[in-house]
Design an enzyme around this catalytic site. Structure first.
Site, PDB file in Angstrom:
ATOM      1  N   ARG A  89      -0.515  -5.312   4.569  1.00 34.24           N
ATOM      2  CA  ARG A  89       0.250  -4.794   3.434  1.00 34.24           C
ATOM      3  C   ARG A  89       1.362  -3.866   3.922  1.00 34.24           C
ATOM      4  O   ARG A  89       1.169  -3.101   4.859  1.00 34.24           O
ATOM      5  CB  ARG A  89      -0.665  -4.035   2.467  1.00 34.24           C
ATOM      6  CG  ARG A  89      -1.743  -4.890   1.833  1.00 34.24           C
ATOM      7  CD  ARG A  89      -2.669  -4.067   0.951  1.00 34.24           C
ATOM      8  NE  ARG A  89      -3.366  -3.029   1.706  1.00 34.24           N
ATOM      9  CZ  ARG A  89      -4.258  -2.190   1.183  1.00 34.24           C
ATOM     10  NH1 ARG A  89      -4.539  -2.269  -0.116  1.00 34.24           N
ATOM     11  NH2 ARG A  89      -4.847  -1.287   1.925  1.00 34.24           N
TER      12      ARG A  89
ATOM     13  N   ARG B  97       0.883  -1.172   0.000  1.00 35.89           N
ATOM     14  CA  ARG B  97       0.000   0.000   0.000  1.00 35.89           C
ATOM     15  C   ARG B  97       0.911   1.209   0.000  1.00 35.89           C
ATOM     16  O   ARG B  97       1.752   1.369   0.885  1.00 35.89           O
ATOM     17  CB  ARG B  97      -0.893  -0.021   1.245  1.00 35.89           C
ATOM     18  CG  ARG B  97      -1.669   1.257   1.518  1.00 35.89           C
ATOM     19  CD  ARG B  97      -2.821   1.405   0.546  1.00 35.89           C
ATOM     20  NE  ARG B  97      -3.826   2.310   1.086  1.00 35.89           N
ATOM     21  CZ  ARG B  97      -3.812   3.629   0.964  1.00 35.89           C
ATOM     22  NH1 ARG B  97      -2.803   4.209   0.321  1.00 35.89           N
ATOM     23  NH2 ARG B  97      -4.769   4.365   1.469  1.00 35.89           N
TER      24      ARG B  97
ATOM     25  N   GLU C 145     -10.893   4.050  -4.976  1.00 34.97           N
ATOM     26  CA  GLU C 145     -10.978   2.599  -5.119  1.00 34.97           C
ATOM     27  C   GLU C 145     -11.269   2.235  -6.568  1.00 34.97           C
ATOM     28  O   GLU C 145     -11.868   3.013  -7.309  1.00 34.97           O
ATOM     29  CB  GLU C 145     -12.060   2.045  -4.197  1.00 34.97           C
ATOM     30  CG  GLU C 145     -11.755   2.213  -2.728  1.00 34.97           C
ATOM     31  CD  GLU C 145     -10.527   1.420  -2.309  1.00 34.97           C
ATOM     32  OE1 GLU C 145     -10.467   0.205  -2.587  1.00 34.97           O
ATOM     33  OE2 GLU C 145      -9.617   2.029  -1.718  1.00 34.97           O
TER      34      GLU C 145
END
Length: 206
Positions: A123, A72, A80
């Site tokens: 992440r 990320r 998104e």
């Protein structure tokens, strides 16, 4: 009788001897400081920077996969992939365009990401580059990601130039995620947040 006007000799100051109690206090303070330094060195080992390099699979405008490492991008927040925005009175797929922007920035070159924090999905929060270009910064400059704890000046320029999503109206990505998926609002992860996390990790005893 003659009087001498020369300088008077200075008296040497002699410190009074320290009491046994003061000596004990000094020794105790030294032991405490040494202990804290040892603890600090041990905790610094936990703040380990990880690096991932390779061909990138672009998931959306702010996340990629390098081999087995999901990343990320730190300090930014892109729409998104399924998110829509509004421009010239019509909805458009801003999430897909944000992903396309990142694909163009990478241009098939190897990507290198470094970081040490992880988000709630595991992440790596990474600062990523490709061909010497700072991808995190470039996404904000192009108007396809908003500042998320960092890159505020780049966002201000993109907004003034009506670049990317700033050419119309949109929901902040974290608000869109909350309204469509009911996710817990993600905490910003810019430079100041990283420093705070590092200090908490260093002084966390378990």
């Amino acid at each position: 009788m003659s009087r001498s006007w020369g300088p008077r000799p200075r008296r040497r100051y002699v410190a009074p001897p320290r009491s046994p109690w003061r000596q004990l206090m000094d020794c105790g303070l030294t032991v405490i400081i040494l202990g804290l330094l040892i603890l600090l060195a041990a905790r610094l080992d936990r703040v380990e920077t990880r690096k991932a390099v390779g061909a990138a699979i672009v998931n959306d405008g702010d996340s990629i996969t390098l081999g087995a490492e999901r990343i990320r991008m730190r300090g930014i927040d892109a729409p998104e992939y399924t998110q829509t925005c509004r421009r010239n009175g019509a909805d458009y797929a801003c999430g897909a365009l944000a992903r396309q922007s990142l694909v163009r920035l990478i241009a098939g070159r190897p990507v290198s990401c470094t970081g040490w924090q992880r988000d709630r999905y595991g992440r790596l929060l990474g600062d990523c580059t490709a061909g010497g270009k700072d991808l995190n910064r470039a996404q904000v400059e192009a108007g396809w990601a908003v500042a998320f704890g960092d890159f505020e000046s780049e966002e201000a320029i993109a907004r003034a130039e009506k670049a990317g999503i700033w050419a119309g109206t949109f929901d902040q990505p974290r608000d869109w995620r909350d309204s469509h998926h009911g996710e817990v609002v993600e905490r910003k992860h810019g430079t100041l947040a990283s420093i705070g996390d590092a200090m908490r990790e260093i002084f966390r005893f378990w």
